[in-house]
Design an enzyme around this catalytic site. Structure first.
Site, PDB file in Angstrom:
ATOM      1  N   ASP A 131      51.478  48.756  62.367  1.00 33.33           N
ATOM      2  CA  ASP A 131      51.851  49.185  63.705  1.00 33.33           C
ATOM      3  C   ASP A 131      51.192  48.192  64.672  1.00 33.33           C
ATOM      4  O   ASP A 131      50.369  47.376  64.270  1.00 33.33           O
ATOM      5  CB  ASP A 131      51.400  50.632  63.960  1.00 33.33           C
ATOM      6  CG  ASP A 131      52.166  51.256  65.128  1.00 33.33           C
ATOM      7  OD1 ASP A 131      52.793  50.496  65.902  1.00 33.33           O
ATOM      8  OD2 ASP A 131      52.132  52.494  65.286  1.00 33.33           O
TER       9      ASP A 131
HETATM   10  C1  BGC Z   1      54.118  52.476  68.191  1.00 36.38           C
HETATM   11  C2  BGC Z   1      55.257  52.069  67.273  1.00 36.38           C
HETATM   12  C3  BGC Z   1      56.114  51.037  67.960  1.00 36.38           C
HETATM   13  C4  BGC Z   1      55.250  49.853  68.324  1.00 36.38           C
HETATM   14  C5  BGC Z   1      55.988  48.739  68.995  1.00 36.38           C
HETATM   15  C6  BGC Z   1      53.365  51.278  68.710  1.00 36.38           C
HETATM   16  O1  BGC Z   1      52.477  51.654  69.722  1.00 36.38           O
HETATM   17  O2  BGC Z   1      53.237  53.346  67.517  1.00 36.38           O
HETATM   18  O3  BGC Z   1      56.002  53.202  66.935  1.00 36.38           O
HETATM   19  O4  BGC Z   1      57.175  50.666  67.142  1.00 36.38           O
HETATM   20  O5  BGC Z   1      54.225  50.293  69.213  1.00 36.38           O
HETATM   21  O6  BGC Z   1      56.338  49.067  70.279  1.00 36.38           O
END
Ligand code: BGC
Length: 757
Positions: free
Chosen positions: A280
């Site tokens: 993530d």
């Molecule tokens: C989130 C993800 C997301 C990523 C990119 C993160 O903060 O948990 O679900 O895909 O950011 O934006």
């Protein structure tokens, strides 16, 4: 020869040598992935495993190949990977998120405005209990991914609704892993049918937003396997997502992105996952070398420090280059499948009109009719004027906040939807509501409609429709006060409207435009009809009007239990962990008893049970027939469903199984399969068949590291909800069967004391 000329010749010679070397270098697509990896420098390999995030532009070896920012191709997309033109490796684009392509509306030096379809929230899609319909949503969605120039969409989110306060529950599907897995499988298949990829997330146990990056989830192996991993497992096996996104949190002491047992032993060896794993975005897991070793192939969004760290790790032998090669190979094996690799000329002009229709259809099928006394619904526009109450009636909440939000061209409110459907709205209400809503500072409280005005409307209008709204988003869990519980201004409005309209023998219909379950005490008995619309996407108002008017017969079913009291939930005392303000640890003490598994086993009465939802028609279930009452490898069960009412409708047949509990405790029943009928005309019948392999009967035995189906009698129960079981039949498993022996992994550091019935 003059020195200058010699110099010039050397320069020319060197340049053509470099060009020659460039041409000689293997090229992705022409050569095998292994040949390309063999030709890569260490720096190039590291560039592949670290995303091309904003500050990941190491000039020392950029050679013009760095993309370095998400302004590349789709401004506002979440991330990119690094290109290595020398080897024919393009950059690919990764965009959020589960409800549609998330990108900026405005672009530099470009008058055009960029909007994508905002599809219904994950929870709404799950409420359709219709994987085929969700697959169609996925096909439309994936087309937008491709036509806007992205390669991988960071979706779906499949974490379990452990507790209704979870801030991102709207993105996720259900409290149940089977429903979650089947719906996720549908959307992934649909999206990927376009030749673009998905990233199933957040792997695993990211069930809260309170310190999501630092919280350590203490959980026993059985609970992990049966509840929190199961949805991922079903979806991954059904639909082979191109990528998996590891989660921010820790599981039993270690960040998921650093767990070899999770990302390699389980995901690849046990489940045969073939794509690549990415982290993530950022977070607190900083052992990047360990991530590579664990099989977390790509670190997103990527920065220079990570690049330098991995290079040093290889140089000082703390990371074998062999490991890095494998990470890179997995990534390249996906890159060759992308539109970017095929140099696809995306149009930036997907058919948004056609996709809006799919979105509307899914939104209407995802609504759940919770109450409909004395056939309050459907409403006829001929009945007279509608008195429309509630701020949210005039400003729909299409979806949740954070990376799962979508920039949409418009949102159809309930007011607009009813008007489009031919209803006449009372103007003495709509005018002041619009004015009140125009100041966002007002939104936290209901517009204070006077008793006098309510009474007047009750005299003049045929019916009252009142919408209650709730929103939530990334980084914050919901609050109990003024969020899970109704606000005083809402309670007062509901109470006064119900009284005034009932005094006139007129009905009150409540529409719930909410992200996740709420406490329904203040409205359950006041309303004549309750329609749960969840967060239905940008076409929501039209979809709600479709159901209120009867154009669409509701067929949605609850993907979550609605509790009577918050404290009846099995996670109430442990969510979001300790210390409460900034939890470092959360103990999943309820074990496998999440949602209805708890309510049914521990004999608690819910407000509305899992799987519940009314229709404008009625259905009869014929007896269950099985091919044999003794199970060998599998049992086939079938039954008929007949529309016994007066209008066409669809029904969901939910197959629950009660298992013997001699050596292990078992939930009273568990959903194992489900099927939705086609639209059945009055009197029409459809036969539904379920194949139940013996593995569906198994529970996970921590002691044996195995899935075990105990010998004994199993009850197969077909219902229209978890508590409206219409037909039951018993089958026998003569001998205990170990359906799968698995690895001994993911252990808690100290035993987690889970509750037992
Ligand atoms: C989130 C993800 C997301 C990523 C990119 C993160 O903060 O948990 O679900 O895909 O950011 O934006």
């Amino acid at each position: 020869m003059p020195l200058k000329l010699v110099g010039a010749l050397i320069t020319v010679g060197l340049a053509s040598l470099t060009a020659y070397a460039q041409d000689k270098a293997p090229k992705l697509g022409k050569n095998t992935v292994k040949e390309v990896v063999a030709a890569m420098t260490l720096e190039e390999k590291v560039l592949m495993v670290i995303g091309g995030g904003r500050d990941a532009a190491p000039s020392a070896f950029a050679d013009g190949s760095m993309v370095g920012s998400t302004n590349f191709r789709i401004p506002g997309a979440a991330g990119v990977t690094n290109a290595i033109p020398r080897l024919g490796i393009p950059a690919i684009v990764l965009a959020d998120g589960p409800a549609g392509v998330r990108m900026d509306v405005k672009r530099k030096n470009d008058e055009h405005r960029y909007f994508a379809t905002a599809f219904p929230s994950g929870t709404t899609l799950a409420s359709t209990w219709n994987p085929e319909l969700v697959e169609r949503v996925g096909r439309a969605f994936g087309n937008e991914v491709k036509e806007f120039g992205a390669d991988i969409i960071l979706a779906p989110g499949v974490n379990i609704h452990r507790n209704p306060l979870g801030g991102r529950n709207f993105e996720y599907y259900s409290e149940d892993p089977v429903l979650t897995g089947e719906i996720a499988g549908g959307i992934i298949n649909g999206i990927q049918s376009n030749g673009v990829g998905t990233s199933i997330k957040h792997f695993v146990a990211n069930n809260q937003e309170s310190d999501r990056a630092g919280v350590d989830v203490h959980i026993d192996e059985r609970t992990l396997r049966e509840i929190y991993l199961k949805g991922f497992e079903i979806a991954i096996k059904r639909s082979s997502p191109w990528t998996v996104m590891s989660s921010y949190n820790l599981v039993n002491g270690t960040h998921t992105s650093e767990r070899h047992d999770l990302l390699t032993t389980l995901l690849r060896n046990e489940w045969s996952f073939k794509g690549y794993v990415m982290t993530d975005w950022g977070g607190k897991a900083k052992n990047w070398t360990e991530q590579m070793k664990a099989g977390n192939d790509m670190i997103m969004p990527g920065n220079n420090k990570q690049i330098q760290r991995i290079i040093s790790a290889v140089k000082n032998d703390s990371l074998e280059v062999k490991v890095l090669n494998t990470n890179v190979e997995r990534i390249l094996n996906i890159i060759v499948r992308t539109p970017s690799f095929a140099n696809y000329k995306f149009s930036n002009a997907p058919d948004l009109k056609a996709h809006a229709l799919v979105s509307r259809e899914a939104a209407s099928e995802g609504q759940v009719l919770l109450k409909n006394d004395a056939q309050t619904l459907p409403l006829s526009s001929k009945q007279g004027k509608v008195a429309l109450f509630g701020n949210i009636s005039y400003a729909l909440i299409a979806g949740g906040m954070g990376s799962g939000d979508v920039n949409k061209a418009y949102t159809v409110s309930v007011a607009k939807g009813l008007t489009n459907a031919g209803f006449e709205l009372d103007k003495e209400l709509s005018g002041p509501y619009a004015q009140y809503n125009s100041n966002w500072r007002n939104w936290s409280k209901e517009f204070p409609v006077t008793d006098e005005l309510i009474n007047k409307k009750a005299a003049e209008c045929a019916v009252a429709v009142l919408t209650i709204g709730r929103n939530s988003g990334e980084t914050k869990d919901r609050d109990l006060d003024h969020d899970y519980y109704l606000k005083p201004s809402e309670l007062s409005l509901i109470e006064r409207t119900a009284e005034a309209f009932h005094r006139q023998h007129k009905k009150l219909i409540i529409v719930l435009n909410i992200c996740a379950p709420i406490d329904t005490k203040g409205l359950k008995d006041k309303a004549d009809a309750i329609l749960l619309a969840w967060q239905p996407g940008m076409e929501g108002g039209d979809a709600i009007a479709d159901v209120l008017s009867g154009k669409v017969n509701p067929s949605g079913k609850l993907p979550d239990t609605f509790a009577q009291n918050y404290n009846d939930l099995s996670s109430a005392s442990s969510f979001p962990g300790t210390p409460v303000d900034e939890p470092t640890d959360v103990y999943y003490k309820e074990g496998i008893y999440v949602g209805y598994r708890y309510f049914d086993t521990f004999k608690k009465e819910p407000a509305y049970e899992f799987g519940y939802g009314l229709s404008y028609t009625t259905f009869g279930f014929g007896p269950i027939k099985v091919n044999s009452s003794t199970i060998k490898d599998k049992v086939t069960a079938s039954l008929t469903v007949t529309n016994t009412g007066k209008v066409a409708g669809k029904e969901v047949v939910q197959l629950y199984i009660s298992a013997p509990a001699k050596t292990m405790d078992k939930p009273m029943q568990e959903l194992k399969a489900f099927a939705k009928t086609r639209l059945l005309e009055p009197g029409a019948t459809q036969t539904i068949t379920f194949d139940i392999p013996v593995s569906y009967l198994a529970s996970f035995d921590n002691a044996q590291n195995a899935w075990v189906a105990e010998a004994g009698t199993y009850q197969l129960k077909a219902g229209s909800s978890s508590r409206q079981i219409k037909q039951t039949i018993s089958v026998t498993l003569p001998k205990t069967v170990i359906t799968q022996k698995v690895n001994s992994i993911l252990h808690p550091q100290a035993p987690v004391n889970v509750i037992k019935p």
